[in-house]
Motif scaffolding. Sequence first.
Motif: not given
Lengths: 300, 366
Positions: A168-181
């Motif tokens: 979860x930590x690794x995936x959230x780190x990678x995917x967060x920009x795709x949520x924020x943008x």
Amino acid sequence: MDAAPDLNSGGTGGGGGSAPAASPWRPRPDWLVAFALVFFAVVYAYPLVRLVAWSFWAPGFTFRNFAQIVAEPAYLQAFYNTVEIAGIATAVCLALGYPLAYLMATTDPRPRMILGALILIPFWTSVLVRTLAWVVLLGRNGIINQALLAWGLVERPIPLVFNNIGVQIGMVHVLLPFMVLPLYAVMARIDPSLVTAARSLGASPARAFLAVFAPLSLPGVVAGASLVFLMALGFYVTPALLGGPNEITVATLIEIMVRDLLDWGSGAALGLLLLAGVASVFAAGAVYAGAGRLVGAERA
Amino acid sequence: MADRPGISLSLRVLTKRYGRQTVVDAVELDVAAGEFLTLLGPSGSGKSSILMMVAGFTPPSSGDVVLGGRSVASLAPEKRNIGVVFQNYALFPHMTVAENVGFPLKMRRLPRAERDARVTETLARVGLAGFDGRLPAQLSGGQQQRVALARALVFAPGLLLMDEPLGALDRNLRERMKHEIRRIHAEFGVTVVYVTHDQEEALTMSDRIALLDRGRIAQLGTAREIYERPKTRFVAEFVGESSLIPGTLVEDGGRWWLDGSAGRLPVPREAAAFAGRSALLMLRPEKLRLVAAESRSGVPGTVIEAVFVGEALRTVVRIEGAAIVVKTATRAGEFRPIVGAPVRVDWDPADLAVLPGEERATADLA
């Protein structure tokens, strides 16, 4: 002072036809598209056709590969794991990304630029490198566990990696920009005077947010959540490196099928099922938000 | 709904600073209950800042906002019960017209039935009966403006603030909405503070105008006072067209004259206040007459431009040391100026105003 309506949001690309009229040769637009089409046909459409062919061939046309998947609880468990991991990652990304995007959309230009840079910088590092960095940070002897031990917060190292937490930590780190943008793109277009107006009409800050801002940001939530969920469904590197033996996902299962068991037919069938799942989530999101929104295009 | 809900508004040494910049500088202003007061000024004059402080969206650096005798400076915007109409209307795009107008009543937890009745009634009063189910995007600019008005008035606020509400409309519609806003003001009896940079709006709509210049009130008065008796050069130049002729005031033969580059010009009696000091003579174009060069009255000059502008003929006459703009009626038989020809400009001294001359405005630089 006198806030002008946002005249720049549309039509900034108005000067698009920059090629001078007198230029001796200009490629016709359909030629330009043709290159992209050929490229896609070779590297995307062809492998996809082969994938479909493999999944129904063992040898001869058959549904056996799919029947096997449905009959085998371990395979179904992998699908369940995948959806669960992707669902949790999406929820965490939304919980972290929404306030972040809100801050970016409502703050002054300078902090907005800094936040935007912080969100974009990780894009320039490969997923593999970032994921391995987490192994170093989260491992038994990693910085985090050492710090916790040194401060006496824990008595022995806590397992942060090679399990669900690590994934979860690794995936959230990678995917967060795709949520924020996508969230930011929608929020930035919400007229701030709407919230101000709601306040003047008797709404507390919380009610103004819930009644006006939140509903108007919903298309961004749908776009961001679909994007993150879809990417999370197909994630391979991060669960493979940070996950434990109990977190087999469809992507890792396909890898086992193809590389270890050389069962290309089952691998292809798994891939096709995953693709079908992705396509249906995308379709649902597209129906709600409009396909353009989901891929970041402006709605007409 | 109360028949005359209008309440009074007072600004007490209201000040707003951003860093070292003073945007609103110790403004004192009393607006009577039911009055239509316009804050007029160029952009950056502080008019919108005043509005934002009255509404409660920005806190004043110092000073007080008193509403109906009660200080509201420490109240959150939602507690002030002030209607606000925004420049771009700020209608909620995801709500229907009825939901938009019902929003303030919902926030005040009015029962649904009463809410619906008030929404219907208010929409009818602004001329939008039957539009309940439309979305804002399905309305014209003028209709959106009416929805914004209805939404700001439905909860019977004592004070209505309007921030350049006609800026987004085309000329004809703006003309109609000016009268519509006047009518609604009279019908609802609410106190209105109206912000605009458009002097025409200010002159036609307001009971009184507060003309702002760099965060201060340059002049407060009725449209007629501001237009005909400006107190400073800034006021004279911002409102309406005018020609200013500098000179010194002298008395001669029981009458007052301005001695300047244009020679000796007759001025009104009130100008005595400026006796012996440098002053500016302000000439409004429509208060002037053109007479034939052979005539005895007026000041001699040469026509350098004559343009037909529809309701009048706009003529520029060069006199000694100054250019004067004259607007004359286009009736038959009226004097017809010819470009390049000599002419005389005449006026009744009572129609002119005299302003203080060039003061070095160091004290004004905040």
